[in-house]
Design an enzyme around this catalytic site. Structure first.
Site, mmCIF file in Angstrom:
data_model
loop_
_atom_site.group_PDB
_atom_site.id
_atom_site.type_symbol
_atom_site.label_atom_id
_atom_site.label_comp_id
_atom_site.label_asym_id
_atom_site.label_seq_id
_atom_site.Cartn_x
_atom_site.Cartn_y
_atom_site.Cartn_z
ATOM 1 N N GLY A 196 0.817 -1.212 0.000
ATOM 2 C CA GLY A 196 0.000 0.000 0.000
ATOM 3 C C GLY A 196 0.846 1.255 0.000
ATOM 4 C CE LYS A 197 4.247 5.024 -3.761
ATOM 5 N NZ LYS A 197 4.793 4.583 -4.993
ATOM 6 N N GLY A 198 0.629 5.447 1.135
ATOM 7 C CA GLY A 198 -0.137 6.497 1.813
ATOM 8 C C GLY A 198 0.526 7.835 1.553
ATOM 9 N NE ARG A 199 -2.427 11.531 4.649
ATOM 10 C CZ ARG A 199 -3.088 11.898 5.753
ATOM 11 N NH1 ARG A 199 -3.424 13.147 5.934
ATOM 12 N NH2 ARG A 199 -3.408 11.004 6.666
ATOM 13 N N GLY A 207 4.431 7.620 2.602
ATOM 14 C CA GLY A 207 5.346 6.542 2.215
ATOM 15 C C GLY A 207 4.628 5.291 1.794
ATOM 16 C CD GLU A 208 5.982 1.429 -2.329
ATOM 17 O OE1 GLU A 208 6.932 2.205 -2.575
ATOM 18 O OE2 GLU A 208 5.614 0.515 -3.079
ATOM 19 C CB VAL A 209 2.637 -0.074 3.906
ATOM 20 C CG1 VAL A 209 2.649 -1.188 4.941
ATOM 21 C CG2 VAL A 209 2.318 1.256 4.574
ATOM 22 C CE LYS A 216 2.954 5.223 7.160
ATOM 23 N NZ LYS A 216 1.899 5.580 8.111
ATOM 24 C CG ASP A 265 -5.376 10.874 9.525
ATOM 25 O OD1 ASP A 265 -6.461 11.226 9.011
ATOM 26 O OD2 ASP A 265 -4.415 10.464 8.852
HETATM 27 N N1 LIG Z 1 0.607 -3.193 9.752
HETATM 28 C C1 LIG Z 1 0.005 -3.394 8.584
HETATM 29 N N2 LIG Z 1 -0.392 -4.635 8.234
HETATM 30 C C2 LIG Z 1 -1.011 -4.837 7.058
HETATM 31 N N3 LIG Z 1 -1.275 -3.879 6.174
HETATM 32 C C3 LIG Z 1 -0.916 -2.621 6.449
HETATM 33 C C4 LIG Z 1 -0.252 -2.307 7.669
HETATM 34 N N4 LIG Z 1 -0.011 -0.972 7.690
HETATM 35 C C5 LIG Z 1 -0.502 -0.492 6.544
HETATM 36 N N5 LIG Z 1 -1.044 -1.455 5.794
HETATM 37 C C6 LIG Z 1 -1.659 -1.319 4.470
HETATM 38 O O1 LIG Z 1 -0.960 -0.325 3.755
HETATM 39 C C7 LIG Z 1 -1.825 0.701 3.333
HETATM 40 C C8 LIG Z 1 -1.096 2.002 3.325
HETATM 41 O O2 LIG Z 1 -0.957 2.464 4.629
HETATM 42 P P1 LIG Z 1 -0.595 3.966 4.948
HETATM 43 O O3 LIG Z 1 -0.860 4.191 6.378
HETATM 44 O O4 LIG Z 1 0.734 4.284 4.430
HETATM 45 O O5 LIG Z 1 -1.564 4.792 4.064
HETATM 46 P P2 LIG Z 1 -3.118 5.045 4.212
HETATM 47 O O6 LIG Z 1 -3.561 4.809 5.609
HETATM 48 O O7 LIG Z 1 -3.810 4.249 3.179
HETATM 49 O O8 LIG Z 1 -3.218 6.566 3.881
HETATM 50 P P3 LIG Z 1 -2.725 7.794 4.795
HETATM 51 O O9 LIG Z 1 -1.391 8.160 4.312
HETATM 52 O O10 LIG Z 1 -3.755 8.824 4.538
HETATM 53 O O11 LIG Z 1 -2.721 7.332 6.215
HETATM 54 C C9 LIG Z 1 -2.998 0.621 4.298
HETATM 55 O O12 LIG Z 1 -4.148 1.139 3.732
HETATM 56 C C10 LIG Z 1 -3.102 -0.865 4.548
HETATM 57 O O13 LIG Z 1 -3.836 -1.486 3.542
HETATM 58 MG MG LIG Z 2 -2.666 5.417 7.042
#
Ligand SMILES: Nc1ncnc2c1ncn2[C@@H]1O[C@H](COP(=O)(O)OP(=O)(O)OP(=O)(O)O)[C@@H](O)[C@H]1O
Ligand SMILES: [Mg+2]
Length: 491
Positions: free
Chosen positions: A200-203, A205-207, A220, A321
């Site tokens: 996944g990708k958020g604001r 960084g990338e997970v 992350k 948030d």
């Molecule tokens: N500990 C984790 N276990 C499994 N999946 C995860 C975990 N943390 C994050 N993810 C996955 O990665 C995605 C990206 O997470 P991230 O927090 O970077 O962005 P987001 O929550 O989608 O957006 P934002 O940046 O607005 O918070 C999540 O939506 C989730 O699907």
């Molecule tokens: Mg998030």
């Protein structure tokens, strides 16, 4: 009697003479290569290294030489020596080694000693240098990462590879070292993770899903320009006593400088279902499933919001948030609150917040009305908790829509999907939430199910325009837990 005395005297003289008689010995430097010792003498046989050559010496030893003992048993150049006491007993040829070395290849004792001692010393010096280098490396690692100058490299800081994460974290909790593993352990874990796939990708960084010691972990990865977010999130996760079954389990933070940029990692427990947003998009939930999720969300937020007083206490924390993407679903169907990067801590002694706050952080769709119209009372920490409660109400709405009763459920939607487009501006949201005072609609059919009716009531009480009128997380937790009790009684 005289005869007996004579006989005795004769016998004594004869035997004494036999013991004290002279010996014939081999002698290199004597005529006929033979010598004869005085009485009480011995034959001498030795081999010694002279100018690198074995030189045998065979001769007779006088009684005075023999009494000196030293002569028989010690001589600097003699490696083998032998005093013997029968005729020609020194005839055998002695050698310094079982096989005599070839001509010209003999080594002096000094050389032999050098051959043995020098490599041994080199090995020892090498080992000592190696130990120093490793120690130095560890010290530099600690220095580079040290935030607490008092932190020492004790037994705890060494990661034993036969320990799994749960054990390491259990050890940490029971050893009273707060909510984070020692920094060196964190770094060691982070640097031995093998990244598997991007999830996944958020604001910020990338997970990634990664593997550590056979276990799945979530990593992350922040870009260097988001260093502050990385640091803040790691800092919040390591707030003393924050650990809770409904808060994402933090494992490690690591900043690795690879020369051209800094890689910032935040390692946490991995939950294969992903976020509540992902989960509700994919699945519907049963009434029990909804209650379990709602209860765990309320419990996680209640734990965040709660101040625990005492040395092993925790400050009140507001998330800022809350949304379905920042809540993860565990395998057992409960939820954990994640993404603490925007959270703020309350210092109740000074009634202050730990960081200078820039208002209007968070996700616009989930912002409380007082944030949207900027009427929030920033001097009161309660304000931030109340804003969290409003957002939690929206998450409950997303969840309740997916509750399937006799095959009836709604599709997944984000709150205000009917009123605003994707990625709405603050102004879009303010018009809907503050001016039109709209809230997500509560379907009529929810009235026919006790659990959904209670959920609907909770939502409305989380969405009041007046922040002070909203429920607290603890109240929501109690109300939701009573739903399960009612249901159990009915069954
Ligand atoms: N500990 C984790 N276990 C499994 N999946 C995860 C975990 N943390 C994050 N993810 C996955 O990665 C995605 C990206 O997470 P991230 O927090 O970077 O962005 P987001 O929550 O989608 O957006 P934002 O940046 O607005 O918070 C999540 O939506 C989730 O699907
Ligand atoms: Mg998030």
């Amino acid at each position: 009697p005289h005869c007996f005395l004579n006989l005795f005297c004769t016998l004594l003289t004869t035997s004494t003479m036999a013991i004290l008689k002279s010996l014939k010995c081999v002698c290199h430097l004597c005529v006929n290569h033979t010598c004869e010792t005085e009485a009480e003498g011995a034959c001498w046989n030795s081999v010694m290294l002279i100018n690198g050559k074995e030189e045998a010496v065979k001769s007779c030893v006088s009684p005075s030489e023999l009494k000196g003992q030293v002569f028989c048993y010690s001589s600097r150049n003699v490696s083998k020596r032998n005093c013997c006491f029968t005729d020609f007993c020194n005839n055998e040829t002695l050698h310094l080694s079982p096989e005599p070395p070839p001509e010209g290849s003999g080594w002096s004792q000094l050389e032999l000693a050098a051959i043995i001692i020098v490599p041994s010393c080199l090995v020892c010096v090498g080992v000592i240098l190696g130990i120093c280098a490793v120690q130095n490396l560890w010290c530099n690692l600690i220095k580079a990462h040290k935030q607490d100058p008092e932190e020492s490299l004790d037994d705890q800081t060494l990661v034993s590879t036969d320990k799994c994460l749960k054990e390491l974290i259990y050890d940490m909790n029971t050893s009273g070292s707060g909510s984070g593993l020692p920094l060196l352990v964190q770094r060691t874990i982070a640097r031995t993770i093998v990244l598997q796939e991007s999830i996944g990708k958020g604001r910020f960084g990338e997970v990634w899903r990664g593997k550590w010691s056979g276990e799945d972990v979530a990593v992350k990865i922040f870009s260097s320009r988001d260093e502050r977010s990385w640091f803040r999130e790691a800092e919040i996760y390591q707030t003393i006593m924050l650990r809770h079954e409904n808060i994402l389990g933090f494992i490690a933070a690591d900043n690795k400088d690879n020369g051209s940029w800094t890689q910032l990692w935040l390692v946490s427990e991995y939950h294969e279902h992903g976020s509540l947003f992902d989960y509700l998009n994919r699945y519907t939930v049963s009434v029990e499933g909804m209650i379990v999720l709602a209860l765990s969300i309320a419990s996680g937020i209640a734990h965040l919001h709660m101040e625990i007083i005492g040395t092993q206490g925790k400050p009140a924390i507001a998330h800022r948030d809350i949304k379905s993407k920042n809540i993860l679903v565990k395998k057992n169907g409960t939820a954990v609150i994640a993404d603490l990067g925007l959270a703020v801590k309350h210092d109740s002694n000074t009634n202050t917040i730990d960081i200078p706050i820039n208002h209007r952080v968070g996700t616009k769709r989930y912002m409380a009305p007082e944030i949207l119209d900027d009427s929030i009372n920033m001097s009161s920490f309660e304000s931030f908790k109340r804003a969290d409660i409003y957002s939690m109400g929206l998450v409950f709405w997303e969840l309740a829509r997916r509750c399937s009763i006799q095959g009836i459920y709604e599709d997944f939607q984000l709150p205000y999907y009917e009123q605003v487009q994707s990625d709405p501006s603050v102004d879009d949201m303010r018009k809907v939430v503050c001016e039109q005072k709209l809230r997500p609609s509560i379907p009529n059919q929810w009235q026919s199910c006790e659990a959904l009716r209670v959920m609907g009531k909770i939502m409305r009480e989380c969405w009041y325009a007046n922040p002070a009128a909203r429920l607290t997380a603890l109240r929501v937790k109690k109300t939701v837990s009573q739903v399960t009790v009612v249901k159990d009684v009915k069954e």
